[in-house]
Design an enzyme around this catalytic site. Structure first.
Site, PDB file in Angstrom:
ATOM      1  N   GLY A  15      16.883  87.376  29.185  1.00  0.00           N
ATOM      2  CA  GLY A  15      16.576  88.651  29.830  1.00  0.00           C
ATOM      3  C   GLY A  15      17.186  88.852  31.201  1.00  0.00           C
ATOM      4  O   GLY A  15      16.734  89.721  31.950  1.00  0.00           O
ATOM      5  N   ASN A  17      19.998  90.211  32.002  1.00  0.00           N
ATOM      6  CA  ASN A  17      20.541  91.576  32.118  1.00  0.00           C
ATOM      7  C   ASN A  17      19.420  92.597  32.288  1.00  0.00           C
ATOM      8  O   ASN A  17      19.558  93.552  33.055  1.00  0.00           O
ATOM      9  CB  ASN A  17      21.417  91.911  30.904  1.00  0.00           C
ATOM     10  CG  ASN A  17      22.831  91.375  31.069  1.00  0.00           C
ATOM     11  OD1 ASN A  17      23.584  91.866  31.907  1.00  0.00           O
ATOM     12  ND2 ASN A  17      23.176  90.357  30.305  1.00  0.00           N
ATOM     13  N   ILE A  95      22.518  92.134  14.576  1.00  0.00           N
ATOM     14  CA  ILE A  95      23.424  93.224  14.194  1.00  0.00           C
ATOM     15  C   ILE A  95      22.580  94.369  13.638  1.00  0.00           C
ATOM     16  O   ILE A  95      21.621  94.139  12.894  1.00  0.00           O
ATOM     17  CB  ILE A  95      24.446  92.713  13.159  1.00  0.00           C
ATOM     18  CG1 ILE A  95      25.440  91.792  13.877  1.00  0.00           C
ATOM     19  CG2 ILE A  95      25.160  93.872  12.469  1.00  0.00           C
ATOM     20  CD1 ILE A  95      26.445  91.143  12.972  1.00  0.00           C
ATOM     21  N   LEU A  96      22.896  95.573  14.046  1.00  0.00           N
ATOM     22  CA  LEU A  96      22.138  96.752  13.619  1.00  0.00           C
ATOM     23  C   LEU A  96      22.936  97.522  12.561  1.00  0.00           C
ATOM     24  O   LEU A  96      24.146  97.723  12.713  1.00  0.00           O
ATOM     25  CB  LEU A  96      21.842  97.642  14.826  1.00  0.00           C
ATOM     26  CG  LEU A  96      20.900  96.999  15.860  1.00  0.00           C
ATOM     27  CD1 LEU A  96      20.943  97.752  17.185  1.00  0.00           C
ATOM     28  CD2 LEU A  96      19.473  96.915  15.314  1.00  0.00           C
ATOM     29  N   ASN A 110      25.500  98.786  24.949  1.00  0.00           N
ATOM     30  CA  ASN A 110      25.422  97.326  24.756  1.00  0.00           C
ATOM     31  C   ASN A 110      26.248  96.646  25.832  1.00  0.00           C
ATOM     32  O   ASN A 110      27.289  97.162  26.250  1.00  0.00           O
ATOM     33  CB  ASN A 110      25.979  96.954  23.377  1.00  0.00           C
ATOM     34  CG  ASN A 110      25.902  95.460  23.100  1.00  0.00           C
ATOM     35  OD1 ASN A 110      24.885  94.825  23.355  1.00  0.00           O
ATOM     36  ND2 ASN A 110      26.988  94.885  22.591  1.00  0.00           N
ATOM     37  N   HIS A 112      28.416  93.227  26.472  1.00  0.00           N
ATOM     38  CA  HIS A 112      29.052  92.176  25.662  1.00  0.00           C
ATOM     39  C   HIS A 112      29.860  91.255  26.581  1.00  0.00           C
ATOM     40  O   HIS A 112      30.601  91.738  27.451  1.00  0.00           O
ATOM     41  CB  HIS A 112      29.965  92.797  24.602  1.00  0.00           C
ATOM     42  CG  HIS A 112      30.587  91.764  23.711  1.00  0.00           C
ATOM     43  ND1 HIS A 112      29.894  91.171  22.672  1.00  0.00           N
ATOM     44  CD2 HIS A 112      31.808  91.198  23.729  1.00  0.00           C
ATOM     45  CE1 HIS A 112      30.682  90.291  22.081  1.00  0.00           C
ATOM     46  NE2 HIS A 112      31.854  90.286  22.702  1.00  0.00           N
ATOM     47  N   GLU A 146      30.487  99.930  13.924  1.00  0.00           N
ATOM     48  CA  GLU A 146      31.338  98.735  13.934  1.00  0.00           C
ATOM     49  C   GLU A 146      30.855  97.778  15.035  1.00  0.00           C
ATOM     50  O   GLU A 146      30.880  98.126  16.224  1.00  0.00           O
ATOM     51  CB  GLU A 146      32.786  99.154  14.211  1.00  0.00           C
ATOM     52  CG  GLU A 146      33.777  98.020  14.054  1.00  0.00           C
ATOM     53  CD  GLU A 146      35.148  98.387  14.632  1.00  0.00           C
ATOM     54  OE1 GLU A 146      35.938  97.463  14.865  1.00  0.00           O
ATOM     55  OE2 GLU A 146      35.396  99.579  14.862  1.00  0.00           O
ATOM     56  N   GLU A 177      28.253  90.917  34.403  1.00  0.00           N
ATOM     57  CA  GLU A 177      27.408  91.718  33.511  1.00  0.00           C
ATOM     58  C   GLU A 177      26.307  92.394  34.313  1.00  0.00           C
ATOM     59  O   GLU A 177      25.966  93.559  34.089  1.00  0.00           O
ATOM     60  CB  GLU A 177      26.780  90.835  32.426  1.00  0.00           C
ATOM     61  CG  GLU A 177      27.777  90.215  31.472  1.00  0.00           C
ATOM     62  CD  GLU A 177      27.094  89.377  30.395  1.00  0.00           C
ATOM     63  OE1 GLU A 177      26.008  89.741  29.929  1.00  0.00           O
ATOM     64  OE2 GLU A 177      27.662  88.326  30.013  1.00  0.00           O
TER      65      GLU A 177
HETATM   66  C1  GAR Z   1      24.558  88.010  27.778  1.00  0.00           C
HETATM   67  O1  GAR Z   1      25.667  87.229  28.163  1.00  0.00           O
HETATM   68  C2  GAR Z   1      25.003  89.162  26.900  1.00  0.00           C
HETATM   69  O2  GAR Z   1      26.245  89.698  27.272  1.00  0.00           O
HETATM   70  C3  GAR Z   1      25.090  88.480  25.569  1.00  0.00           C
HETATM   71  O3  GAR Z   1      23.984  87.625  25.517  1.00  0.00           O
HETATM   72  C4  GAR Z   1      23.649  87.225  26.847  1.00  0.00           C
HETATM   73  C5  GAR Z   1      22.203  87.565  27.073  1.00  0.00           C
HETATM   74  O4  GAR Z   1      21.771  87.079  28.327  1.00  0.00           O
HETATM   75  N1  GAR Z   1      25.069  89.428  24.516  1.00  0.00           N
HETATM   76  C6  GAR Z   1      25.749  89.282  23.394  1.00  0.00           C
HETATM   77  O5  GAR Z   1      26.441  88.321  23.148  1.00  0.00           O
HETATM   78  C7  GAR Z   1      25.580  90.423  22.405  1.00  0.00           C
HETATM   79  N2  GAR Z   1      26.446  90.237  21.292  1.00  0.00           N
HETATM   80  P1  GAR Z   1      20.445  87.626  28.988  1.00  0.00           P
HETATM   81  O6  GAR Z   1      19.340  87.507  27.937  1.00  0.00           O
HETATM   82  O7  GAR Z   1      20.206  86.726  30.138  1.00  0.00           O
HETATM   83  O8  GAR Z   1      20.682  89.052  29.379  1.00  0.00           O
END
Ligand code: GAR
Length: 222
Positions: A15, A17, A95-96, A110, A112, A146, A177
């Protein structure tokens, strides 16, 4: 003053982000109201902080459903009770299906951990290292059917250092991020950002030909 934008955030784990969004709201930089945080994992540590702040936290454990369709039906019904204008996938690792994504067309962002279109999917940092890339980064994009293929809005680059492993590179990317996700949400909340009928990103009234690139801040280490 305008009402804050109602938002629902989906997470699966740590969590961080989500925390960057909560921090930006606390700093008065993000005109949004997080109406709920939903995790598909019951043990997601990221649920703790919103719960302490009095934000509704909900677990919808995908493992309890016989099919993805059954899981997503409950997810969608739950989300819609909060009437969000924006859905944010902040480390949501499921994946949704296209039907789900289409229901929220133009209203899902999202984050990424790569410079899309490079390295959609998982293990982005190891793949960047294996490819011998000299730089990596992160992308905020609109979600379309996609996977990780929706139009990119905002990116930030980081260097790949000679002694990096996947963990050290992940941390450097994660720092970025935490800058770009709240900023893209802010643009959306301020009415500056949208997805048009042709699937183009419109920022400040004009189509984005390439994603915006956020430069490294002088205050932060690369
Ligand atoms: C983050 O690095 C995010 O970009 C990635 O998972 C991590 C979650 O960290 N998301 C993906 O790979 C989505 N395909 P967080 O729970 O600390 O935010």
């Amino acid at each position: 003053m305008n009402e804050p934008l109602p938002v629902v955030v989906l997470i699966s784990g740590r969590g961080s982000n989500l925390h960057s969004i909560l921090d930006a709201i606390a700093d008065g930089e993000l005109p949004v109201e997080i109406r709920a945080v939903i995790s598909n994992r019951p043990d997601a540590p990221g649920l703790q902080r919103p719960a302490l702040l009095g934000i509704r936290t909900i677990v919808i454990d995908h493992a309890c459903y016989a099919s993805r369709a059954a899981f997503e039906a409950v997810l969608r019904t739950t989300i819609d009770t909060f009437e969000p204008e924006l859905l944010v996938l902040a480390g949501f690792m499921r994946i949704l299906a296209p039907e789900f994504v289409t229901h929220y067309r133009g209203r899902i962002l999202n984050i990424h951990p790569s410079l899309l279109p490079e390295f959609p999917g998982l293990n982005t940092h190891q793949r960047a290292l294996d490819a011998g890339n000299r730089e990596s980064g992160a992308t905020v994009h609109f979600v379309t059917p996609e996977t990780d293929g929706g139009p990119a809005i905002l990116q930030a680059r980081v260097p790949v250092l000679a002694d990096d492993d996947a963990r050290s590179l992940a941390q450097r990317v994660l720092n970025q991020e935490h800058r770009i996700l709240p900023l893209a949400i802010r643009w959306f909340a301020e009415g500056r950002l949208r997805l048009d009928a042709e699937g183009r990103v419109i920022l400040d009234g004009a189509p984005l030909e390439t994603p915006r690139m956020l430069l490294p801040s002088a205050r932060e280490p690369a």
